[in-house]
Scaffold this active site. Sequence first.
Site: not given
Lengths: 153, 394
Positions: B238, B326, B73
């Site tokens: 990170t 979804c 996504s």
Amino acid sequence: MSQVTDYSEKVMDHFTNPRNMGEIENASGVGTVGNAKCGDIMRMYLDIDENHIVQEAKFKTFGCGAAVATSSMATELVKGKSVNEALEVTNKAVMEALDGLPPVKVHCSLLAEQAIHAALWDYAEKNGITIDGLKPPVNDIDETEEFYQMQGE
Amino acid sequence: MEKLIYMDNAATTRVLPEVFEAMKPYFTEEYWNPASAYKTSGEAAQKVEESRAVIANAIGADPKEIFFTAGGSESDNWAIKGVADALKEKGNHIITTKIEHHAVLHTCEFLEKHGYEVTYLPVDENGVVNPADVEAAIRPETILISVMFANNEIGTIEPIAEIGKIAHEHKIYFHTDAVQAFGHEEIDVNTMNIDLLSSSAHKINGPKGIGFLYIRKGVKISNLIHGGGQENGRRAGTTNTAGTVGYAKATEIALARMADRKKYESALRDRLIDKVLAEIPYTRVNGHREKRLSNNVSFCFRFIEGESLLIMLNQKGICASSGSACTSGSLDPSHVLLAIGLPHEIAHGSVRLTLSEETTEEDIDYIVDTLKQIVDRLRSMSPLYEDFVKKNKQ
């Protein structure tokens, strides 16, 4: 989001073991509500005696787990009631009897209420009587037949 | 529940034991931030670059063109919003299709609220995009073409190389959402003229929470995630060292096994499709029969509704999905099934079964028998079936 885990045990019970599923031949009143677009269609059959008591109620439903469970519960709630009492079986009563529904499924209980009303309307029409507070049902258009005709089936 | 047959591998997959083993040290021992200054950090950074090289190699890209993200996504969002922003002086028109994943569709809808224009191309009855339609939709102000490699619901594989050629000829960037295709189908970003490609590790037995966006060298694209200088200053945050290691391992395995896997899965897929069509009347297969992902099966059973079917399958130990995971919970039927021309009522009766190498012939036969029982049962409850039977008797 998983509907399976959002349903109460009562809903799952009425979905897995629906009460009064089937048809009544020559029923006193039959009502079909809902539409294919939303994915729910309910049909309710009522057998009503000369004292205007619902002796038998059966249903058939195309729809989700909640649609099946609310139909099942609605038939249970109207059985043995007079037509006037049956008219009082609201979507709220159906929902409460099922220990609630997920918010997106509340419309299923409304459909169950409408199915009762539609069957009562049919009964009233057939017998030339009026039931106070009962409104005519709304019919929906089915787009499916057209599709299959186009496919040559 | 005694039996559990997992048939939802398009939703997500199991992390393979080899993948998990490869990742483990990077959680508890080699947990260093790759961006730090000490020697161990440098080793972690080196490992991330090795992972990048493995992934780049899988699609014929240069490692410098692979940017790690948090998943499919994010990659889709970045590709579309990033190009839209970078090329806003050049144009405001995007071409995509009606059957994209919501990560693409909703991103395009967002851009429409901000002055962009989007053409959502139709597909044929098998879900195939016509490359001629792509070309016909191109305008002087078109800045991006985004067409998925393979559809997540119905498994249809799109003519990516042909669309890439058209995009290239018109000097328009071409993005493909390859979340369902990476590691499953052969991909070469150069021969296919792909400029941007999205992928996600958890669809190929890798971990969740990591994906990548391939960005061809020279493609103008703005950043989506702002912050630190990670990923060559293009994507802050990170670095997920363990994720990249797992992704690379999963990619290696997926590539090495691709031919065998496709052969095995497609044989089971076709067994499932053929048996169901033979044994359950009024059933249709959604998606293209040949240009199809090897693990995807999508059916519509007439007169019944998908959620009821899914719950009953679940009670019999079969994990399947209706449309995409979804969209379950929404009341609208799948946009993909509507785009291939199905009426709402038929689209409501859909089920997607996506298999894996773990699926057996025995599983398939059990699924066929179970489906048959459930469909019979639900049809016996369906007023639509009752009407149909009565009508045919007349």
